[in-house]
Design an enzyme around this catalytic site. Structure first.
Site, PDB file in Angstrom:
ATOM      1  N   GLU A  52      -9.954  -1.592   6.093  1.00 18.35           N
ATOM      2  CA  GLU A  52      -9.046  -1.354   6.975  1.00 18.35           C
ATOM      3  C   GLU A  52      -9.542  -1.860   8.250  1.00 18.35           C
ATOM      4  O   GLU A  52      -9.124  -3.082   9.369  1.00 18.35           O
ATOM      5  CB  GLU A  52      -8.064   0.061   7.004  1.00 18.35           C
ATOM      6  CG  GLU A  52      -6.939  -0.462   7.147  1.00 18.35           C
ATOM      7  CD  GLU A  52      -5.762   0.737   6.624  1.00 18.35           C
ATOM      8  OE1 GLU A  52      -6.184   1.603   6.425  1.00 18.35           O
ATOM      9  OE2 GLU A  52      -4.614   0.834   7.379  1.00 18.35           O
TER      10      GLU A  52
ATOM     11  N   GLN B  23       0.707  -1.269   0.031  1.00 17.91           N
ATOM     12  CA  GLN B  23      -0.069  -0.162  -0.228  1.00 17.91           C
ATOM     13  C   GLN B  23       1.019   1.650  -0.270  1.00 17.91           C
ATOM     14  O   GLN B  23       1.412   1.427   0.956  1.00 17.91           O
ATOM     15  CB  GLN B  23      -1.085   0.160   1.384  1.00 17.91           C
ATOM     16  CG  GLN B  23      -1.815   1.247   1.335  1.00 17.91           C
ATOM     17  CD  GLN B  23      -2.416   0.961   2.329  1.00 17.91           C
ATOM     18  OE1 GLN B  23      -3.926   0.646   2.650  1.00 17.91           O
ATOM     19  NE2 GLN B  23      -2.294   1.450   3.754  1.00 17.91           N
ATOM     20  N   GLY B  24       0.938   2.249  -0.829  1.00 18.11           N
ATOM     21  CA  GLY B  24       1.127   3.212  -1.122  1.00 18.11           C
ATOM     22  C   GLY B  24       0.930   4.633  -0.397  1.00 18.11           C
ATOM     23  O   GLY B  24       0.549   5.381  -1.710  1.00 18.11           O
ATOM     24  N   TYR B  25       0.753   4.589   0.611  1.00 20.06           N
ATOM     25  CA  TYR B  25       0.093   6.157   0.909  1.00 20.06           C
ATOM     26  C   TYR B  25       0.940   7.062   1.648  1.00 20.06           C
ATOM     27  O   TYR B  25       1.090   7.853   1.374  1.00 20.06           O
ATOM     28  CB  TYR B  25      -1.129   5.300   2.168  1.00 20.06           C
ATOM     29  CG  TYR B  25      -2.530   4.382   1.917  1.00 20.06           C
ATOM     30  CD1 TYR B  25      -2.702   4.317   0.270  1.00 20.06           C
ATOM     31  CD2 TYR B  25      -3.137   5.090   2.520  1.00 20.06           C
ATOM     32  CE1 TYR B  25      -3.893   3.621  -0.649  1.00 20.06           C
ATOM     33  CE2 TYR B  25      -4.547   4.146   1.889  1.00 20.06           C
ATOM     34  CZ  TYR B  25      -4.843   4.147  -0.209  1.00 20.06           C
ATOM     35  OH  TYR B  25      -5.706   3.403   0.460  1.00 20.06           O
ATOM     36  N   SER B  26       1.251   6.423   3.265  1.00 16.39           N
ATOM     37  CA  SER B  26       1.992   7.437   3.206  1.00 16.39           C
ATOM     38  C   SER B  26       3.014   7.419   3.099  1.00 16.39           C
ATOM     39  O   SER B  26       3.905   6.601   2.059  1.00 16.39           O
ATOM     40  CB  SER B  26       2.769   6.559   4.755  1.00 16.39           C
ATOM     41  OG  SER B  26       1.832   6.657   5.845  1.00 16.39           O
TER      42      SER B  26
ATOM     43  N   SER C 113       4.884  -1.835   4.421  1.00 10.14           N
ATOM     44  CA  SER C 113       5.016  -3.033   4.857  1.00 10.14           C
ATOM     45  C   SER C 113       4.717  -4.024   3.506  1.00 10.14           C
ATOM     46  O   SER C 113       4.076  -3.900   2.572  1.00 10.14           O
ATOM     47  CB  SER C 113       3.758  -3.189   5.091  1.00 10.14           C
ATOM     48  OG  SER C 113       3.430  -2.793   6.983  1.00 10.14           O
TER      49      SER C 113
END
Lengths: 359, 402
Positions: free
Chosen positions: B242, B124-127, B159
């Protein structure tokens, strides 16, 4: 699996909420609180007419034949309203008779408790602060009761007392009988006054099933105190939210300040998860025999502890006004303190919780 | 109120238990590689209607009617049997439901089936280094050049990035638009020269996290989920899912059981620590909270089954804060019981394997790890904002750029 309230449960709660708002609005509550009497016969009569006096008394004796869960939901609403009245001791006295009384005793007393004609209460406390059956010292011999009990809710107004006696049994005594002397106590919670009661060879009727009933009545009492404290905590949160929205400092509502908002969120996060805990402990009294005693101790310890913390925070968030007699927050602070101390401290019940799990 | 599941669900549970006795596999199948064994058993679960219930059959699901109680029983029993059921990774738990809700038909067909089989791993490429709690301030950018997006920027706390085949994430595609409106939700293949993954060691010593550097990374133009500029709304859907990954009440119960076990076998002054009155008080207080968390879950489940979610809104919004704090309290109590053994570092096995094996260093690892959930998935202070604003109706923070 169905872990939720029924329409009847919700109706009971809404009815009581509406009743309290109508019959005991803030101004009336304040009058009763300041007067320090804690008892309003008219208010109690109206509750009795609604069936509150006999919620868990069997229908054959004129009650509603409901469960401890219904009593707990009622207690939550009464705690939420800080309604002055003898509900707690009265409900427990009725339960003691139902569980431990002989058929003749039930026949004689329960209908008059169910109708509210008589006010019942429990005299479990000892002067040294013990409430547990093992600590009881009053002696019931040959139909005569001798000894002293302390912390008796509505001891000065109650007609019928269910007294905890040496050996862990229960005996009935009437306040008006000779040999019974009552001394009121200047109690902290003015919505539920206390008294000390002395028995000097006063006439009494032991309950034949008293020893077995005593523990269950105590457990129900713990659940009702937890429920009352939960209702009080909800009310304290609601009052504090309203105040933080309305009160302005530095040109904006208090609730706009993140420090205050986070404090309020933390309170909500402490209060809301207790709802299911109270339901479960109440439900367990009638349906989960092997967890009834322990879940009652656990709920009482946790909920009353948190409720007092919430009350303390509520005072802080109200600022200077919160520290005054005039501010209503103190009414619920004291209600919560009663719930926390009566029938034993959180520490006492956490130790029981540990012992009951054979830790 | 009825704590029994009733005949229908009792039968369901009994059949499920019978089925779960098939794990671990036996005979010739037991000789297969672990991942193949898991795939076989997961496929059987799908055939029986136990696994991926919310996904249509055409995408590899078992397509069952929503049933919150059945879901709860499945979680409980699969947990107890430690058997492979629904994958709980970023892909199957977060991306696949998002695509089901908002993806194109081509995206669903291409991505959902291999993801559910565990053959396509996602991160997951969020932060970003500059966009944590204030996620919408992200600055990694993607520009459409011909039939592909060209991407520059950096993602962090990612992660499983080193194992992932694909990344789903948020990228600024409309630099002129307001903060929230300039973002798109893109799917990017990880195996390409423009992507550099560097492991980021966590304080426990484990290597789950990564930094991902995107320097001219590319993905096909069609790999945008929803419309361009609407990635923020798409990401809200992902966030809803989530919750599935967090606040697992069974996990809290398991940690609690391990704590009690530790208190029983730890000696203090020549007797079990469990006999120490102060410890008994502390444990009893923690158990009070555990029972709150558990009964709260039961309430939420019933409300969901009845279609009365509105009655548990506050309860749902406090769950993350409450359960992560509780996990923290359990871990801290266990750590305190270790005494001098708390001076030890977690072993390689403690940090690389899932779960606490009940050793002293395992409890040290649990203590260190318990700090993570307080931050991940919306830090506690963000949770307090959400509770205050969405559940209690308090004024929103005054923020710049909104």
């Amino acid at each position: 699996m169905e872990f939720g309230l029924t329409a009847e449960h919700k109706l009971l709660m809404e009815t009581l909420r509406g009743f309290a708002a109508r019959e005991c609005p803030p101004a009336r509550l304040r009058e009763l609180f300041d007067a320090g009497v804690g008892h309003d016969p008219e208010l109690w009569r109206d509750q009795a007419e609604m069936g509150v006096a006999g919620l868990a008394i069997p229908e054959e004796y004129g009650g509603a034949g409901l469960e401890i869960l219904d009593l707990a939901l009622a207690a939550e609403m009464l705690g939420n309203a800080a309604l002055p009245g003898p509900f707690l001791g009265h409900a427990l006295a009725g339960l003691a008779l139902r569980l431990g009384g002989s058929p003749a005793q039930r026949e004689r007393w329960l209908p008059r408790l169910a109708s509210g004609e008589l006010i019942g209460t429990i005299a479990f406390g000892e002067a040294d602060g013990g409430f547990e059956p093992g600590s009881w010292s009053a002696r019931a011999e040959d139909g005569r009761l001798s000894g002293a009990k302390a912390w008796v809710p509505f001891g000065a107004a109650a007609d019928l007392l269910v007294v905890g006696t040496a050996g862990g049994g229960l005996a009935l005594a009437q306040r008006s009988d000779s040999g019974v002397s009552v001394e009121t106590v200047d109690g902290l919670d003015r919505t539920r006054p206390l008294a000390s009661v002395r028995f000097a060879k006063a006439p009494c009727e032991p309950l034949p099933g008293g020893v077995a009933a005593a523990g269950r009545v105590r457990d129900a009492g713990l659940v009702l105190l937890a429920a009352d404290a939960f209702g009080a905590a909800e009310k304290l949160l609601e009052m504090t939210l309203a105040y933080a929205r309305a009160r302005e400092q530095f040109g904006q509502p208090l609730a706009q300040f993140q420090a205050v908002k986070h404090q309020l969120a933390d309170l909500a996060a402490e209060v809301e998860p207790m709802r299911g805990l109270v339901w479960y402990a109440a439900h367990a009294q009638d349906h989960v025999g092997d967890d009834a005693e322990r879940s009652a101790a656990l709920a009482k310890a946790h909920v009353t502890d948190v409720a007092v913390e919430v009350a303390r925070e509520a005072v802080q968030l109200h600022g200077g006004i919160g520290f005054t007699w005039e501010c209503d927050v103190q009414i619920w602070l004291k209600r919560a303190l009663f719930d926390r101390a009566f029938l034993g401290s959180p520490e006492t019940h956490r130790e029981r919780q540990a012992a009951l799990a054979a830790w | 109120m009825n704590l029994e599941y009733g005949e229908k669900y009792a039968t369901f549970r009994a059949e499920l238990r019978e089925f779960l006795r098939g794990w671990p596999l036996t005979g010739a199948e037991a000789a297969l590689p672990r991942s193949e064994q898991e795939a076989i058993f997961r496929r059987r679960g799908v055939e029986r209607g136990y696994v991926y219930r919310e996904f249509p059959k055409q995408y590899g699901g078992s397509e069952r009617e929503p049933d919150a109680l059945a879901d709860a029983i499945l979680r409980e029993e699969y947990w107890r049997a430690n058997a492979p059921g629904d994958l709980l990774g970023q892909g199957a738990s977060l991306l696949a439901p998002t695509l089901l809700a908002l993806g194109s038909e081509a995206q669903r067909e291409r991505f959902i089936p291999p993801t559910l089989r565990g053959e396509m791993v996602w991160c997951q490429g969020y932060s970003e280094p500059g966009a944590g709690s204030d996620l919408a301030s992200l600055s990694s950018r993607a520009a459409l050049e011909g039939d592909r997006w060209v991407i520059h920027g950096q993602k962090i706390w990612t992660s499983r990035a080193a194992q992932a085949d694909w990344m789903f994430g948020l990228f600024r595609t409309e630099p002129e638009a307001p903060k929230h409106a300039g973002i798109s939700y893109l799917l990017i293949p990880m195996d390409q020269p423009g992507i550099d993954v560097r492991p980021l060691k966590q304080l426990s010593g484990s290597l789950e996290f990564n930094e991902v550097f995107l320097d001219g990374a590319v993905t096909a133009a069609e790999n945008v989920v929803g419309k361009r500029g609407e990635g923020w709304q798409v990401s809200r859907v992902t966030l809803l899912h989530e919750r599935k990954l967090m606040g697992n009440p069974h996990l809290l119960r398991e940690h609690w059981n391990q704590l009690l076990e530790l208190a029983r076998r730890t000696q203090r002054g020549g007797r079990p620590a469990l006999q120490d009155p102060a410890l008994r008080q502390r444990l009893a207080a923690i158990e009070g909270r555990l029972r709150c968390a558990e009964t709260q879950t039961m309430r939420q489940l019933t409300a969901e089954a009845r279609g009365e979610e509105h009655e548990v809104l506050l309860s749902l919004l406090v769950t993350k804060l409450y359960s992560t704090q509780l996990g923290d309290q359990i871990a801290r109590c266990a750590y305190d019981l270790l005494g001098a053994e708390g001076l030890l570092a977690p072993t390689e096995a403690d940090v690389s394997e899932y779960g606490n094996r009940g050793t002293a260093t395992g409890f040290v690892e649990q203590y260190l790890f318990s700090l993570g959930p307080l931050i991940a998935g919306g830090a506690s202070n963000i949770q307090r904002n959400i509770i205050g604003e969405r559940a209690l109706g308090l004024p929103r923070d005054l923020r710049k750029g909104r």
